[in-house]
Scaffold this motif. Sequence first.
Motif, PDB file in Angstrom:
ATOM      1  N   UNK A  51       4.044 104.985  55.376  1.00 47.72           N
ATOM      2  CA  UNK A  51       4.946 106.129  55.505  1.00 47.72           C
ATOM      3  C   UNK A  51       4.350 107.225  56.385  1.00 47.72           C
ATOM      4  N   UNK A  52       3.158 106.969  56.904  1.00 46.70           N
ATOM      5  CA  UNK A  52       2.471 107.971  57.717  1.00 46.70           C
ATOM      6  C   UNK A  52       2.084 107.413  59.086  1.00 46.70           C
ATOM      7  N   UNK A  53       2.954 106.591  59.645  1.00 43.44           N
ATOM      8  CA  UNK A  53       2.693 106.047  60.976  1.00 43.44           C
ATOM      9  C   UNK A  53       2.751 107.165  62.018  1.00 43.44           C
ATOM     10  N   UNK A  54       2.123 106.923  63.152  1.00 42.36           N
ATOM     11  CA  UNK A  54       2.026 107.943  64.196  1.00 42.36           C
ATOM     12  C   UNK A  54       3.386 108.151  64.872  1.00 42.36           C
ATOM     13  N   UNK A  55       4.028 109.287  64.588  1.00 37.42           N
ATOM     14  CA  UNK A  55       5.303 109.601  65.244  1.00 37.42           C
ATOM     15  C   UNK A  55       5.123 110.689  66.303  1.00 37.42           C
ATOM     16  N   UNK A  56       3.955 111.309  66.327  1.00 40.88           N
ATOM     17  CA  UNK A  56       3.727 112.342  67.347  1.00 40.88           C
ATOM     18  C   UNK A  56       3.702 111.715  68.739  1.00 40.88           C
ATOM     19  N   UNK A  57       3.063 110.554  68.866  1.00 33.50           N
ATOM     20  CA  UNK A  57       3.002 109.898  70.172  1.00 33.50           C
ATOM     21  C   UNK A  57       4.407 109.543  70.656  1.00 33.50           C
ATOM     22  N   UNK A  58       5.234 109.016  69.752  1.00 30.12           N
ATOM     23  CA  UNK A  58       6.609 108.671  70.128  1.00 30.12           C
ATOM     24  C   UNK A  58       7.358 109.905  70.613  1.00 30.12           C
ATOM     25  N   UNK A  59       7.137 111.039  69.928  1.00 29.18           N
ATOM     26  CA  UNK A  59       7.804 112.271  70.312  1.00 29.18           C
ATOM     27  C   UNK A  59       7.359 112.717  71.705  1.00 29.18           C
ATOM     28  N   UNK A  60       6.052 112.638  71.978  1.00 29.26           N
ATOM     29  CA  UNK A  60       5.532 113.054  73.279  1.00 29.26           C
ATOM     30  C   UNK A  60       6.128 112.207  74.407  1.00 29.26           C
ATOM     31  N   UNK A 106      15.684 111.955  69.244  1.00 22.88           N
ATOM     32  CA  UNK A 106      14.350 112.420  68.876  1.00 22.88           C
ATOM     33  C   UNK A 106      14.032 111.963  67.453  1.00 22.88           C
ATOM     34  N   UNK A 107      12.823 112.312  66.996  1.00 16.77           N
ATOM     35  CA  UNK A 107      12.387 111.965  65.644  1.00 16.77           C
ATOM     36  C   UNK A 107      12.677 113.070  64.641  1.00 16.77           C
ATOM     37  N   UNK A 108      13.668 113.901  64.918  1.00 16.75           N
ATOM     38  CA  UNK A 108      13.918 115.058  64.065  1.00 16.75           C
ATOM     39  C   UNK A 108      14.015 114.686  62.588  1.00 16.75           C
ATOM     40  N   UNK A 109      14.850 113.714  62.262  1.00 16.65           N
ATOM     41  CA  UNK A 109      15.049 113.359  60.858  1.00 16.65           C
ATOM     42  C   UNK A 109      13.774 112.814  60.242  1.00 16.65           C
ATOM     43  N   UNK A 110      13.062 111.979  60.983  1.00 13.77           N
ATOM     44  CA  UNK A 110      11.801 111.432  60.484  1.00 13.77           C
ATOM     45  C   UNK A 110      10.768 112.541  60.312  1.00 13.77           C
ATOM     46  N   UNK A 111      10.772 113.535  61.201  1.00 18.75           N
ATOM     47  CA  UNK A 111       9.832 114.648  61.084  1.00 18.75           C
ATOM     48  C   UNK A 111      10.028 115.399  59.771  1.00 18.75           C
ATOM     49  N   UNK A 112      11.282 115.664  59.421  1.00 16.59           N
ATOM     50  CA  UNK A 112      11.543 116.383  58.170  1.00 16.59           C
ATOM     51  C   UNK A 112      11.235 115.511  56.964  1.00 16.59           C
ATOM     52  N   UNK A 113      11.567 114.224  57.040  1.00 22.46           N
ATOM     53  CA  UNK A 113      11.218 113.332  55.935  1.00 22.46           C
ATOM     54  C   UNK A 113       9.700 113.279  55.755  1.00 22.46           C
ATOM     55  N   UNK A 114       8.979 113.288  56.871  1.00 21.15           N
ATOM     56  CA  UNK A 114       7.524 113.235  56.816  1.00 21.15           C
ATOM     57  C   UNK A 114       6.949 114.461  56.102  1.00 21.15           C
ATOM     58  N   UNK A 115       7.456 115.638  56.460  1.00 20.21           N
ATOM     59  CA  UNK A 115       6.906 116.851  55.835  1.00 20.21           C
ATOM     60  C   UNK A 115       7.276 116.929  54.356  1.00 20.21           C
ATOM     61  N   UNK A 152       4.895 118.003  59.923  1.00 18.93           N
ATOM     62  CA  UNK A 152       5.965 117.081  60.293  1.00 18.93           C
ATOM     63  C   UNK A 152       5.486 115.822  60.999  1.00 18.93           C
ATOM     64  N   UNK A 153       4.309 115.850  61.598  1.00 19.10           N
ATOM     65  CA  UNK A 153       3.837 114.658  62.312  1.00 19.10           C
ATOM     66  C   UNK A 153       2.496 114.175  61.769  1.00 19.10           C
ATOM     67  N   UNK A 154       2.151 114.562  60.542  1.00 22.77           N
ATOM     68  CA  UNK A 154       0.905 114.114  59.931  1.00 22.77           C
ATOM     69  C   UNK A 154       0.826 112.589  59.932  1.00 22.77           C
ATOM     70  N   UNK A 182       2.165 113.560  48.707  1.00 17.91           N
ATOM     71  CA  UNK A 182       0.729 113.613  49.011  1.00 17.91           C
ATOM     72  C   UNK A 182       0.072 114.838  48.376  1.00 17.91           C
ATOM     73  N   UNK A 183       0.584 116.017  48.670  1.00 17.78           N
ATOM     74  CA  UNK A 183      -0.039 117.230  48.138  1.00 17.78           C
ATOM     75  C   UNK A 183       0.006 117.264  46.616  1.00 17.78           C
ATOM     76  N   UNK A 184       1.147 116.908  46.058  1.00 16.60           N
ATOM     77  CA  UNK A 184       1.268 116.937  44.592  1.00 16.60           C
ATOM     78  C   UNK A 184       0.313 115.946  43.936  1.00 16.60           C
ATOM     79  N   UNK A 185       0.158 114.774  44.523  1.00 13.98           N
ATOM     80  CA  UNK A 185      -0.740 113.767  43.959  1.00 13.98           C
ATOM     81  C   UNK A 185      -2.186 114.236  43.993  1.00 13.98           C
TER      82      UNK A 185
END
Length: 407
Positions: free
Chosen positions: A182-191, A75-84, A276-278, A91-94
């Motif tokens: 760094x914000x490619x679509x990973x939600x589709x891959x997960x689905x 799964x994309x578990x590791x990428x999901x956490x890196x994404x968040x 996690x999937x933004x 992103x938020x801090x900037x």
Amino acid sequence: MGDETIIANFKSLVAQMLKEKNIENYNIDIKGNSGIGDGYMGDIIFFKVTMEKDSSVLSLVMKLAKNNKALRDNSNLEENFRREIFMYETVFRSIESYFAKLKPNVKVLDYIPKLFWSNPEQGKEALVLENLKADGFTSWEKFKPLDFEHTKQVCRNLAKWHGEVMAFRDQNPDQFESWIPKLENIRYELLVQIGLIKHAYKNYRKVVEMFEERGQHELAVKFKAQEKNLEDFCKIAEKESDRLVITHADLWINNVLFKFPTNGNIASENKYFDFQVSNVNTPVEDLSFFIYGHCDKDVLDKLDLVLQDYYATLSETVKKLGSDPEKIFSYEDLEEHWRKYGMSGVISALEIIKLQLIHEDEIETASEITEGGEVKLVEPYNFVIRNEDLYFERLISLFTHFGNKYF
């Protein structure tokens, strides 16, 4: 990973966190954890840190990545956490620091929990956030669709987020462009990985059959013609120029908390979390996902009013931050995007509505689902639930709305 191992990892990370924060002489009190089925990718632990010196208290929540090897390998578990972590730390801090200097009297990002600490180390990925529940926030009542008023409330916060991103991108295009890879679509891959796309086809065909059985042949024909495009609707906008914002991309009701006044049934505010999937996409990805997956028939009948209210907040936000909303994303653009991409929310609703209607005793745990090294996250939802009639009743109402209005 058993409970004892989870708690051991939690305590180790808390010790590391407090050491980095130069906090000494404290007591840790674990207040609870997430319920069954709340999150397959991570364990949620609520806790308090009480300072021995002055008895001051930090109410926090840790989101700890699961360490199941099969889950990590498939799964994309590791990428999901890196994404968040990227969303919070970069992103938020900037966005927050930029507008704090440029527009110090305008609040941004006041609809998300504050980050206290994060850890990107592989195998120990974690985020620690303020505990909104300790401040009186609560989850929406299970099985209950959102009404018109609360739908508008959530969509106003979406409008603030989308507006803040649009204004930041307008004024800092180079920095924003550097984030896109760094914000490619990973939600589709997960689905696809967990089989929910395949599962959506089955229920989609069932809706088409129900239209035919009820004599609603025109709607059956319209949706049957779109079946070949289901996977495309789950991907990001085809036109790059339509990918205007960083979307939340998973705004289902478990990722929203409401604060209700004492003896009141209308929330005074709401906040959302779990980025996690933004990804970079059309604003309609978030809007249609949330509205079509959670709202009652009254909301569908008043969709134009919801979108007008959303756009009024978005426009006001962009203007306050120094950009021109009409040049970036007009109301006419919003209507066009809805016609082009609103179907993505209809497809997502096939999954989201079922998730809301499943009883806890019908859900398997993540450890049971990954037996034998095979990820089978979709299995808990690939059966007839007790609320199956209500599930298809809501789908028929939703499909009827979209088919009559947008096809």
